[in-house]
Motif scaffolding. Structure first.
Motif, PDB file in Angstrom:
ATOM      1  N   ASP B 201       1.103  -1.169  -0.095  1.00 12.35           N
ATOM      2  CA  ASP B 201      -0.032  -0.158   0.160  1.00 12.35           C
ATOM      3  C   ASP B 201       0.871   1.417   0.067  1.00 12.35           C
ATOM      4  O   ASP B 201       0.497   2.296  -0.651  1.00 12.35           O
ATOM      5  CB  ASP B 201      -1.076  -0.028   1.137  1.00 12.35           C
ATOM      6  N   THR B 202       2.035   1.332   0.697  1.00 19.38           N
ATOM      7  CA  THR B 202       2.760   2.332   0.676  1.00 19.38           C
ATOM      8  C   THR B 202       3.269   2.527  -0.588  1.00 19.38           C
ATOM      9  O   THR B 202       3.400   3.649  -1.174  1.00 19.38           O
ATOM     10  CB  THR B 202       3.991   2.114   1.659  1.00 19.38           C
ATOM     11  N   ALA B 205       0.949   4.117  -2.900  1.00 23.45           N
ATOM     12  CA  ALA B 205       0.608   5.555  -2.602  1.00 23.45           C
ATOM     13  C   ALA B 205       2.093   6.616  -3.089  1.00 23.45           C
ATOM     14  O   ALA B 205       1.708   7.586  -3.555  1.00 23.45           O
ATOM     15  CB  ALA B 205       0.538   5.938  -0.922  1.00 23.45           C
TER      16      ALA B 205
ATOM     17  N   LEU C 318      -3.687  11.784  -3.181  1.00 22.49           N
ATOM     18  CA  LEU C 318      -3.482  10.856  -2.069  1.00 22.49           C
ATOM     19  C   LEU C 318      -4.677  10.688  -1.268  1.00 22.49           C
ATOM     20  O   LEU C 318      -5.020   9.440  -0.659  1.00 22.49           O
ATOM     21  CB  LEU C 318      -2.378  11.139  -1.233  1.00 22.49           C
ATOM     22  N   TYR C 319      -5.401  11.913  -0.970  1.00 29.62           N
ATOM     23  CA  TYR C 319      -6.632  11.731   0.058  1.00 29.62           C
ATOM     24  C   TYR C 319      -7.752  10.800  -0.763  1.00 29.62           C
ATOM     25  O   TYR C 319      -8.301   9.961  -0.176  1.00 29.62           O
ATOM     26  CB  TYR C 319      -7.253  13.072   0.198  1.00 29.62           C
ATOM     27  N   LYS C 320      -8.049  10.957  -1.982  1.00 27.93           N
ATOM     28  CA  LYS C 320      -8.853  10.319  -2.858  1.00 27.93           C
ATOM     29  C   LYS C 320      -8.652   8.842  -2.880  1.00 27.93           C
ATOM     30  O   LYS C 320      -9.428   7.968  -2.682  1.00 27.93           O
ATOM     31  CB  LYS C 320      -9.148  10.704  -4.182  1.00 27.93           C
ATOM     32  N   HIS C 321      -7.206   8.526  -3.085  1.00 29.10           N
ATOM     33  CA  HIS C 321      -6.621   7.282  -3.162  1.00 29.10           C
ATOM     34  C   HIS C 321      -7.016   6.520  -2.014  1.00 29.10           C
ATOM     35  O   HIS C 321      -7.522   5.580  -1.771  1.00 29.10           O
ATOM     36  CB  HIS C 321      -5.153   7.222  -3.328  1.00 29.10           C
ATOM     37  N   ARG C 322      -6.700   7.021  -0.569  1.00 25.60           N
ATOM     38  CA  ARG C 322      -7.205   6.629   0.737  1.00 25.60           C
ATOM     39  C   ARG C 322      -8.665   6.256   0.735  1.00 25.60           C
ATOM     40  O   ARG C 322      -9.038   5.228   0.902  1.00 25.60           O
ATOM     41  CB  ARG C 322      -7.007   7.649   1.586  1.00 25.60           C
ATOM     42  N   GLN C 323      -9.548   7.228   0.389  1.00 26.78           N
ATOM     43  CA  GLN C 323     -10.717   6.810   0.212  1.00 26.78           C
ATOM     44  C   GLN C 323     -11.219   5.740  -0.401  1.00 26.78           C
ATOM     45  O   GLN C 323     -12.148   5.111   0.113  1.00 26.78           O
ATOM     46  CB  GLN C 323     -11.491   8.214  -0.124  1.00 26.78           C
ATOM     47  N   GLU C 324     -10.521   5.608  -1.786  1.00 28.45           N
ATOM     48  CA  GLU C 324     -11.082   4.340  -2.592  1.00 28.45           C
ATOM     49  C   GLU C 324     -10.541   3.119  -1.581  1.00 28.45           C
ATOM     50  O   GLU C 324     -11.290   2.114  -2.035  1.00 28.45           O
ATOM     51  CB  GLU C 324     -10.406   4.406  -3.789  1.00 28.45           C
ATOM     52  N   GLN C 325      -9.484   3.256  -0.976  1.00 31.34           N
ATOM     53  CA  GLN C 325      -8.943   1.995  -0.510  1.00 31.34           C
ATOM     54  C   GLN C 325      -9.729   1.520   0.636  1.00 31.34           C
ATOM     55  O   GLN C 325      -9.815   0.409   0.827  1.00 31.34           O
ATOM     56  CB  GLN C 325      -7.428   2.181   0.087  1.00 31.34           C
ATOM     57  N   LYS C 326     -10.579   2.341   1.290  1.00 32.70           N
ATOM     58  CA  LYS C 326     -11.336   2.046   2.482  1.00 32.70           C
ATOM     59  C   LYS C 326     -12.463   1.305   1.955  1.00 32.70           C
ATOM     60  O   LYS C 326     -13.064   0.259   2.879  1.00 32.70           O
ATOM     61  CB  LYS C 326     -11.647   3.167   3.078  1.00 32.70           C
TER      62      LYS C 326
END
Lengths: 376, 379, 327
Positions: B201-202, B205, C318-326
């Motif tokens: 995951d890192t 990112a 990155l924020y959007k990516h995090r949201q999608e991962q969730k």
């Protein structure tokens, strides 16, 4: 010394192509979610075992752990006496049929079925022979040179099964293989799967959420509920003697009716309960932990309700929906909470608004205590 | 629905307006590259499209070429070479009245000599007396000139100006700079999508963050590395492999990102079926992923190839500006500076540099668009 | 280097990577299958084989340079001596730098906005006209052309000749035919920026157009039909249904073009080389990489300023990516 063990294993697999599967206190977590809780199961060789339960009960995870597609957090799974926890799928001697068929879209039907054999570096002749044999069994010989997208859903499913057959595994794993098919095809494929099981004499484990498939196909049904084995037994055992309300409600269609009730009195071999304040019935089932006045739930299947006939406990109720299916008619009767469903003959004269007398024989009903456990 | 409503006509006109604005610059360049290099510098490219009226001044031959015939002294000749397709409409003998005579008229000079002119420019100038002047008299012609185009500029530019070699150099930069990232990123994207490992995951990112890091951030440190590397091993600091790896580095994030988006769309169950069938990750990659990814590869190939082909900065910084290494864009920039007034070289060179992108554009537009759209719709 | 040599090393370069992957995986397949217990071990090795080349490239060409550039910005022109904020102070006081920042800001304001706007308008027009796809192709075509090539193309539009000559640049020819004086467009301070931006808009509108086109096609037809049945006019539908539906797409295109514009270098380098006050950060940086033997400190400061421009976009991605991962 190791060689001896190895030869021994080999010999055994030769004599007996099928396998016992032992699952011993297996646990599985997805992150913090505990999806399989201390499950232990023995699956007899050459049996057809169906894992059944509502979605999210862990049945697919269970199957995928047997296949080697999911890691096991604790416990052991052994196939044919050998612990397979750390073995990759290809070394477990299993084959799997997936819900979405999972065919390789760029390969012909023949290549799809031959893929595993080619990876094992089998000879051309052997591959041809095995693929053609499987195609013959499944009656897909005419489609061998087609691509999956030129096939119908049912044909694709046959190819997926064929892909499993060609590898001659000890264990077949089916993950809801029929749920993408339409109703008519599903019935047809169900029959063929049963036939296939007889023909191949292999151990088959089958996951479904459809209790009809479970009832019709299984030697043994394992009902899973939120990661726990609720009950394991033959289809009729589960139908006649569910361990708990969950199994009672899950097996059988339409669903078992549940009526809230109270214990009126207890004797040494029977329990007398109230029926909606209109009637009472004495059931020859017992639970040691129950006492008079306790709330219980009475379970009775629609097909066991007697409409306008003689029965042990009976009462009058108003009909508000009539469903005529031809062979049978379902009457929806008024009750607090969910309606009561009763089955009656196909050409019933009963109309909406009629008041009917319903009842049931005492031997046909189940009693469940407040925690859902069945009275024996 | 009204088919010919006013709003429909208005939108057609508006779109037509946009289309014309958008196509004119390129069209102009194309036409210019096909024009005679002398005309290019003196008249706008649009004048060459139509049959145009041109006023010209020609001088007839002098006394040396006169002959005696039918009692006249005659000078015969041609005002211009006949291959241009030009047709004379009218002519004059003084600068004040350049349209005085039509074809077929006989114009009489002050010295009583006469001139006959046909539309192809053949003239007959005759006089009863001998011509005594070395220079002939001037004729003012008004003629219609049809559009005339030539490939002469291309021949010159390709073989004499080094554009041909620059074309090959650009190909030698762009092809590996596209294929190498495609190869290593497809494995990378595969492991980011279908393999489980610590730190995945890192890494993902980091890729997403790298998507927007401007390549300017990397120029100075990498140039330093290349210089040190070159000095250490005694090789040239600027070289083709250096450019390939630089392009690979700058294209890595987007290539990986696009490929991963595609791979993620493949069904999970198919991968599992292959595992159950006994395939290793490499088997799956070779026998399942690659055949199924051809359309995605095509899109990404086109994007990265065009990027490398059209790049100027990386080619300027990481290659020597010598004939054996200079790329097309750098060469064009050089021409813009040094030969800015040699229009024929500039236009033709620019068009040569566009041949490959335009070919890709017209032949593979579908994949190109698919790649762009996939790249923009993140997630 | 002869052409034959060139072909040879191109071939060798590509073959090298194919060989690496093939040989290493082949060896692993042979040894991995021998022992049963090594499944997880085998998988780890495979991951390493798969990601190593890409990771090395990522590290050398992106990760390390980012930190190195930050370090260099605090060092002298040779990157040897620590000079603190000296380079940053220089930048703030440098008129060229301030001019570049200003130009960059104007570029960032004008180009993404106009490209997105034209893209949206043209996509909508083309969508409902039978020759729309041809129109889209034509407007999209500049996307395939290099910035330098586009520069040459537009040189023909902006070319200036003295008033006594025939104008061969289209713009001046039009101006003259209307009775005005011809202008040397690219040398008029401030305005010349806009003439350069026109080139970029000419290129990037195509990008916006194709993405909008794809997005428009994804609007459910039923929704538009329902609106028509409800009696909404086409204009009303455009503003109250299509625009809100495309909100995300508009944002994505706008950021995409913003990132491209932040790095803009080629057009200015080719057309004016930053003269007549047209310089932007990337040009100034290129200049400082080589001016006076190169100043890595000042060059790095300029790179960092460009980087700062993309940080909000980076954070948002990155924020959007995090949201999608969730999910």
């Amino acid at each position: 010394m190791y060689d001896d063990v190895f030869i021994h294993l080999k010999d055994r697999s030769k004599e007996d192509e099928v396998a016992d599967i032992n699952i011993n206190t297996v646990n599985k977590y997805f992150g913090d979610v505990h999806v399989i809780k201390d499950v232990s199961l023995d699956i007899k060789s050459q049996s057809f075992t169906v894992l059944v339960g509502p979605s999210g009960c862990g049945k697919s995870t269970m199957l995928r752990m047997i296949a080697g597609l999911e890691d096991i957090n604790s416990g052991t799974i052994s196939i044919d006496g050998q612990v397979v926890n750390d073995l990759p799928p290809k070394q477990r001697n299993i084959a799997m049929v997936f819900q979405s068929y999972a065919l390789y879209p760029h390969m012909t039907v023949f290549d799809n079925m031959a893929f595993g054999l080619k990876l094992e570096k089998r000879s051309k002749d052997e591959i041809n022979e095995r693929v053609n044999e499987a195609a013959r069994i499944l009656q897909i010989e005419d489609y061998l040179q087609r691509k999956p997208k030129q096939l119908s859903g049912g044909q694709r499913q046959r190819v997926a099964i064929g892909r499993a057959i060609t590898r001659k595994p000890k264990v077949f794993l089916f993950d809801e293989p029929l749920s993408n098919l339409d109703a008519a095809l599903r019935v047809q494929m169900r029959v063929e799967l049963a036939k296939l099981h007889n023909e191949l004499e292999a151990t088959m484990i089958y996951v479904t959420h459809d209790q009809t498939e479970a009832m019709t196909l299984a030697d043994d049904i394992v009902v899973l509920d939120t990661g726990i084995v609720s009950q394991k037994g033959s289809p009729l055992e589960l139908y006649d003697r569910p361990n708990n309300m969950f199994v009672g409600g899950f097996i059988g269609s339409p669903k078992m009716n549940f009526i809230s009730s109270k214990i009126l009195s207890k004797s040494s071999d029977a329990t007398e309960v109230d029926i909606m304040g209109m009637s009472k019935i004495s059931v020859s089932k017992m639970s040691a932990s129950s006492s008079e006045g306790d709330s219980v739930t009475l379970g009775i299947r629609p097909e066991h309700l007697v409409v306008n006939g003689d029965a042990d406990g009976s009462w009058e109720s108003k009909v508000f929906v009539v469903e005529k299916l031809g062979d049978v008619t379902y009457l929806y009767l008024e009750k607090d909470g969910e309606p009561l469903v009763a089955e009656t003959e196909g050409h019933s004269e009963i109309k909406v608004g009629d008041t009917v007398k319903v009842g049931f024989p005492a031997g046909r009903c189940q009693l469940f205590d407040s925690s859902g456990e069945a009275f024996k | 629905m009204k088919k010919f409503s006013i709003s429909s006509i208005l939108s057609q006109l508006l779109l037509l307006f946009f289309v014309i604005i958008w196509i004119i610059p390129t069209f102009g360049l194309f036409i210019s590259s096909l024009r005679d290099k002398d005309l290019l510098a003196i008249s706008g490219w649009w004048t060459s499209l139509t049959t145009t009226e041109v006023n010209e001044i020609y001088r007839m031959s002098g006394m040396e070429s006169q002959i005696e015939e039918d009692g006249y002294f005659k000078i015969k000749g041609k005002l211009f070479e006949d291959n241009s397709g030009k047709k004379i409409e009218s002519f004059g003998i003084t600068s004040k009245k350049i349209n005085e005579f039509n074809i077929g008229d006989i114009a009489i000079f002050k010295d009583e000599s006469e001139v006959l002119l046909d539309e192809d420019g053949n003239y007959e100038w005759r006089s009863k007396t001998e011509f005594k002047k070395k220079k002939g008299k001037r004729l003012f012609t008004t003629s219609l000139s049809p559009p005339a185009f030539t490939f002469e500029n291309y021949r010159e530019v390709l073989f004499k100006e080094g554009i041909g070699r620059a074309f090959i150099n650009t190909m030698a930069v762009a092809l590996p700079s596209t294929l190498i990232p495609l190869i290593i990123c497809s494995f990378f994207a595969y492991s980011l999508t279908w393999m489980k490992f610590y730190g995945r995951d890192t890494l993902l990112a980091i890729i997403i963050a790298s998507l927007v890091v401007p390549l300017q951030m990397s120029l100075i440190p990498i140039l330093t590395i290349y210089n040190d590397f070159g000095a250490l091993f005694g090789v040239a600091a600027k070289s083709y492999p250096g450019v390939w790896m630089a392009h690979t580095g700058f294209g890595l994030a987007s290539t990986t990102f696009l490929l991963r988006n595609f791979l993620k769309s493949l069904p999970n169950e198919m991968m599992e079926a292959a595992k159950v069938d006994g395939a290793s990750h490499y088997d799956i990659f070779l026998r399942i992923i690659i055949p199924l990814s051809i359309p995605a590869f095509a899109s990404i190939f086109i994007l990265q190839f065009l990027w490398c082909w059209n790049d100027l900065l990386v080619g300027l910084v990481f290659l020597d500006q010598v004939p054996s290494e200079i790329i097309l864009t750098a060469k064009l920039k050089e021409l813009l500076g040094s030969r800015g007034e040699n229009w024929e070289i500039l236009t033709t060179g620019a068009f040569v540099s566009m041949t490959v992108p335009l070919f890709i554009f017209f032949a593979l537009q579908r994949y190109f668009i698919r790649g762009l759209v996939a790249g923009s719709v993140k997630g | 280097m002869t052409i034959l040599n060139l072909v040879f090393i191109v071939f060798l370069g590509i073959l090298f990577f194919i060989t690496y992957f093939h040989i290493s995986n082949y060896i692993l397949d042979i040894y991995g299958n021998k022992t049963l217990k090594r499944y997880n071990f085998e998988n780890s090795i495979r991951v390493i084989i798969f990601i190593t080349p890409a990771f090395i490239v990522l590290f050398i060409f992106i990760l390390y340079p980012v930190f190195e550039t930050i370090r260099l910005s605090f060092y002298d022109k040779f990157g040897r001596e620590f000079v603190g904020l000296y380079n940053y102070k220089w930048a703030i006081n440098d008129p060229e730098f301030r001019r570049s920042i200003l130009n960059n800001l104007v570029w960032l304001l004008v180009v993404p906005t106009l490209s997105t706007f034209f893209g949206l308008v043209i996509a909508n027009l083309a969508d409902r006209i039978w020759w729309g796809s041809i129109a889209k192709s034509i407007i999209f075509m500049p996307m395939a052309i290099s910035f330098v090539g586009a520069g040459v193309i537009w040189k023909f539009i902006y070319e200036y000749r003295g008033p006594e000559n025939t104008q061969i640049g289209l713009l001046n020819a039009i101006i003259v035919s209307l009775g005005y004086e011809p202008q040397a467009w690219l040398t008029i301070p401030m305005w010349n920026n806009f003439f350069l931006m026109a080139i970029m808009i000419w290129i990037q509108t195509g990008l916006a157009l194709v993405i909008f086109s794809a997005a428009l096609r994804s609007i459910p037809k039923e929704m538009l039909e329902a609106a028509r049945i409800d009696g909404a006019s086409e204009l009303k539908i455009f503003f109250s249904i299509i625009i809100p539906y495309l909100e995300q797409t508009i944002l994505v295109i706008w950021t995409l073009i913003t990132i491209i514009v932040l790095r803009i270098f080629d057009i200015i380098f080719a057309m004016t080389n930053g003269e007549w006050q047209t310089g932007v950060l990337a040009n100034l940086m290129y200049d400082w990489m080589f001016r006076g033997g190169g100043d890595s400190g000042r060059g790095s400061v300029l790179a960092i300023v460009i980087m700062i421009g993309v940080i909000p976009i980076l954070a948002w991605n990155l924020y959007k990516h995090r949201q999608e991962q969730k999910i």
